[in-house]
Design a protein around this motif. Structure first.
Motif, short mmCIF file in Angstrom:
data_model
loop_
_atom_site.label_atom_id
_atom_site.label_comp_id
_atom_site.label_asym_id
_atom_site.label_seq_id
_atom_site.Cartn_x
_atom_site.Cartn_y
_atom_site.Cartn_z
N GLY A 292 88.92 17.95 -37.71
CA GLY A 292 88.86 19.38 -37.41
C GLY A 292 87.48 19.93 -37.67
N LEU A 293 86.87 19.41 -38.71
CA LEU A 293 85.54 19.88 -39.09
C LEU A 293 84.49 19.45 -38.08
N ASP A 294 84.73 18.28 -37.47
CA ASP A 294 83.78 17.79 -36.47
C ASP A 294 84.02 18.43 -35.10
N GLY A 295 84.99 19.34 -35.03
CA GLY A 295 85.26 20.02 -33.76
C GLY A 295 86.06 19.18 -32.78
N VAL A 296 86.67 18.11 -33.27
CA VAL A 296 87.46 17.26 -32.36
C VAL A 296 88.84 17.89 -32.20
N ARG A 297 89.26 18.06 -30.97
CA ARG A 297 90.57 18.67 -30.73
C ARG A 297 91.69 17.67 -31.03
N THR A 298 92.84 18.22 -31.33
CA THR A 298 93.94 17.36 -31.76
C THR A 298 94.34 16.36 -30.68
N GLU B 96 94.40 10.71 -28.97
CA GLU B 96 94.00 9.63 -28.06
C GLU B 96 93.19 8.58 -28.81
N GLU B 97 92.28 9.07 -29.63
CA GLU B 97 91.42 8.15 -30.40
C GLU B 97 92.24 7.27 -31.34
N LEU B 98 93.24 7.88 -31.99
CA LEU B 98 94.04 7.12 -32.96
C LEU B 98 95.27 6.49 -32.31
N PRO C 185 102.00 15.55 -32.05
CA PRO C 185 102.83 15.88 -33.22
C PRO C 185 102.58 14.93 -34.40
N ALA C 186 102.31 13.65 -34.09
CA ALA C 186 102.05 12.70 -35.18
C ALA C 186 100.78 13.06 -35.93
N ILE C 187 99.81 13.61 -35.22
CA ILE C 187 98.56 14.02 -35.89
C ILE C 187 98.86 15.14 -36.90
N TYR C 188 99.70 16.09 -36.48
CA TYR C 188 100.05 17.18 -37.41
C TYR C 188 100.83 16.64 -38.60
N GLN C 189 101.68 15.65 -38.32
CA GLN C 189 102.44 15.02 -39.40
C GLN C 189 101.49 14.32 -40.38
N ALA D 297 86.18 20.01 -27.80
CA ALA D 297 85.31 19.73 -28.95
C ALA D 297 84.30 20.85 -29.04
N SER D 298 83.86 21.13 -30.22
CA SER D 298 82.84 22.17 -30.36
C SER D 298 81.99 21.88 -31.60
N ALA D 299 80.82 22.44 -31.60
CA ALA D 299 79.92 22.27 -32.75
C ALA D 299 79.03 23.50 -32.83
#
Lengths: 187, 342
Positions: A146-152, A157-159, A164-168, B265-267
């Motif tokens: 979240g801090l890096d600005g990556v959307r859920t 997709e990355e993981l 919903p699993a990400i929120y879990q 994404a944002s920064a």
């Protein structure tokens, strides 16, 4: 004696007597608490930090009104609450769905947010960084994303998992962080 | 996990699809269910703290101005503060004063933090200990990066197409007020705004121009720009913001501002400039761009926090955007090496 060894009441007294540079020590002691409080309520950290500065400025100007037997953190959060509500009002016209939702939540859960903040004494907050470092790798990635600005959805997709699993996972990470912070404050 | 809490956290994080159908119901439950309110309050609080402890402290320039500390040594650079916080935890000692000399202990701090905390902040540690130049950079095409076309029109507000600059009051100028362009002959003047309001200019980049070999994975893009001020008597904050969006450029318009929380994404990066600083200041930021991103919306701006001082123009020049390409390092790419650390 270094400024960080002086108790808060003495610090405030000396600031009122003209040692204004000591106010930065007051800021240092409360900034994580205050920035965390504001960052929880506003989406963009830069905006939260701007408001944090406004809060410290207001507190500086009103220092004479702070009762020495009161809780300085609680007093700061009172100022912050007012600033947040003003901020939401000023943004109302162009606010997105999310911002309007946040504004309503902050209004409704005002007391609960304050109660949650009151439980976080300084050492517990500082310990959080250490607790994050002890999270399992996958949970650390979720917490950091979240801090890096990556959307859920991108993170899912990355993981190779679902949104919903990400929120879990984030919820699980938060549980572990709370446990770790509590253990630390009791040890 | 309570399903409503999960839905709440999705809405809280900006999932507008959820909000369309669920936000009203969630707010109603929040009003009526004290236990739910407590649970949500705890989560919000921790999410905020997580953000705060993982990011460097602001430099509190307005506050320092108000306290009359402007002439004192400014606080150390941003990354230093984060390293200091990590180092502080490693040593379990009181924090050092804010004006500790960064350069004298930076490598030690980075190494200690890296050893003890392992993967958590590996990318940060690499940032400290790896010499620049290990990463390769491929420049991406930016429209008029140095504003060398003096007749270039600037769209008021959001740029209506690719290869345009848009924004608040701005115009291309040659040297003036003692400021010379950083690159070439011309630069962009961002006119003074009342009450310290931020002034921005924007450009949209089509990511189709990104080399095709890198399209299948997360890409790292670096943006940099240089700013200068006519009157350095007031503090200013220079800002870069980048939003990666999955929409094609023809579907983007000014409503992006309302939906910027939905960017994939944002920064954001700010640079606080203390009164008395002269010359060009360069700000740069990196953004991790997911494969689904089709456009990158770039904001370049300035804000003068002290609303009481006379407003002055600021200048922008030498905008650069590059694709960061990890170079092989002992058989591993730099990015892979960072992951192995955890």
């Amino acid at each position: 004696m270094n400024a960080h060894q002086i108790d808060l009441t003495t610090l405030l007294d000396r600031i009122e007597r003209g040692e204004t540079d000591l106010y930065m020590e007051v800021v240092r002691r409360h900034e994580l608490m205050l920035r965390g409080y504001l960052a929880g309520q506003l989406y963009h950290l830069a905006e939260a930090d701007d408001l944090a500065q406004e809060v410290f400025l207001t507190a500086w100007r009103d220092l004479v009104n702070f009762r020495r037997d009161g809780d300085f953190g609680e007093w700061l959060r009172g100022i912050a609450r007012h600033q947040v509500l003003t901020y939401f009002r000023s943004q109302q016209r162009r606010a997105s769905f999310m911002e309007r939702f946040r504004a309503e939540v902050v209004r409704i859960a005002e007391q609960e947010l304050e109660a949650a903040a009151r439980r976080d004494e300084a050492g517990r907050v500082e310990r959080l960084l250490h607790c994050i470092s002890r999270l399992p790798k996958k949970l650390r990635r979720v917490v950091r994303a979240g801090l890096d600005g990556v959307r859920t959805d991108a993170l899912a997709e990355e993981l190779q998992t679902t949104v919903p699993a990400i929120y879990q996972l984030h919820y699980r990470a938060n549980q572990l962080l709370r446990e770790c912070m509590t253990k630390g404050s009791h040890s | 996990m309570n399903p409503d809490l999960q839905t709440f956290l999705r809405a809280w994080s900006g999932d507008s699809d959820i909000c369309d159908t669920e936000c009203g119901r969630l707010l109603q439950r929040l009003e009526n269910d004290a236990a739910f309110r407590t649970e949500c309050g705890e989560e919000i609080r921790l999410l905020g703290l997580i953000k705060a402890v993982q990011t460097p402290s602001p430099r509190w320039l307005d506050l320092r101005d108000a306290l009359g500390l402007s002439s004192a040594t400014p606080p150390e650079p941003e990354a230093d503060d984060l390293a200091r916080r990590v180092f502080h935890l490693v040593r379990n000692e009181p924090r050092k004063p804010a004006n500790a000399r960064w350069l004298t202990w930076r490598p030690l701090t980075a190494a200690a933090a890296g050893i003890v905390f392992g993967m958590f902040c590996t990318s940060m540690v690499f940032g400290f200990v790896v010499q620049s130049g290990v990463e390769g950079k491929t420049p991406l095409a930016v429209f008029q990066p140095s504003f060398e076309d003096a007749q270039m029109p600037i769209t008021k507000g959001y740029p209506y197409a690719l290869a345009h600059w848009g924004g608040d009051d701005a115009r291309v100028v040659s040297a003036e007020n003692g400021i010379r362009a950083k690159d070439g002959t011309f630069m962009l003047r961002l006119e003074a705004a009342p009450k310290g309001s931020p002034r921005f200019v924007y450009q949209v980049l089509d990511l189709a121009s990104v080399p095709s070999s890198a399209k299948s994975e997360m890409r790292e893009i670096e943006i940099s720009a240089s700013f200068a001020a006519v009157d350095a008597g007031a503090s200013a904050r220079y800002m870069l913001r980048a939003f990666a969006v999955s929409e094609a450029h023809e579907h983007l318009d000014a409503s992006l501002f309302d939906h910027r929380g939905e960017a994939i994404a944002s920064a954001t990066k700010g640079l606080d400039v203390v009164p008395g600083s002269n010359g060009w200041k360069t700000v740069s930021l990196k953004i991790q761009v997911p494969p689904a991103a089709r456009c990158l919306v770039l904001f370049f701006g300035v804000r003068t926090p002290n609303k009481t001082l006379p407003k002055a123009a600021h200048y922008l020049d030498d905008v650069q955007v590059s694709l960061i390409e990890p170079q092989p390092l002992n058989g591993l790419t730099l990015r892979t090496a960072a992951r192995v650390g955890g």
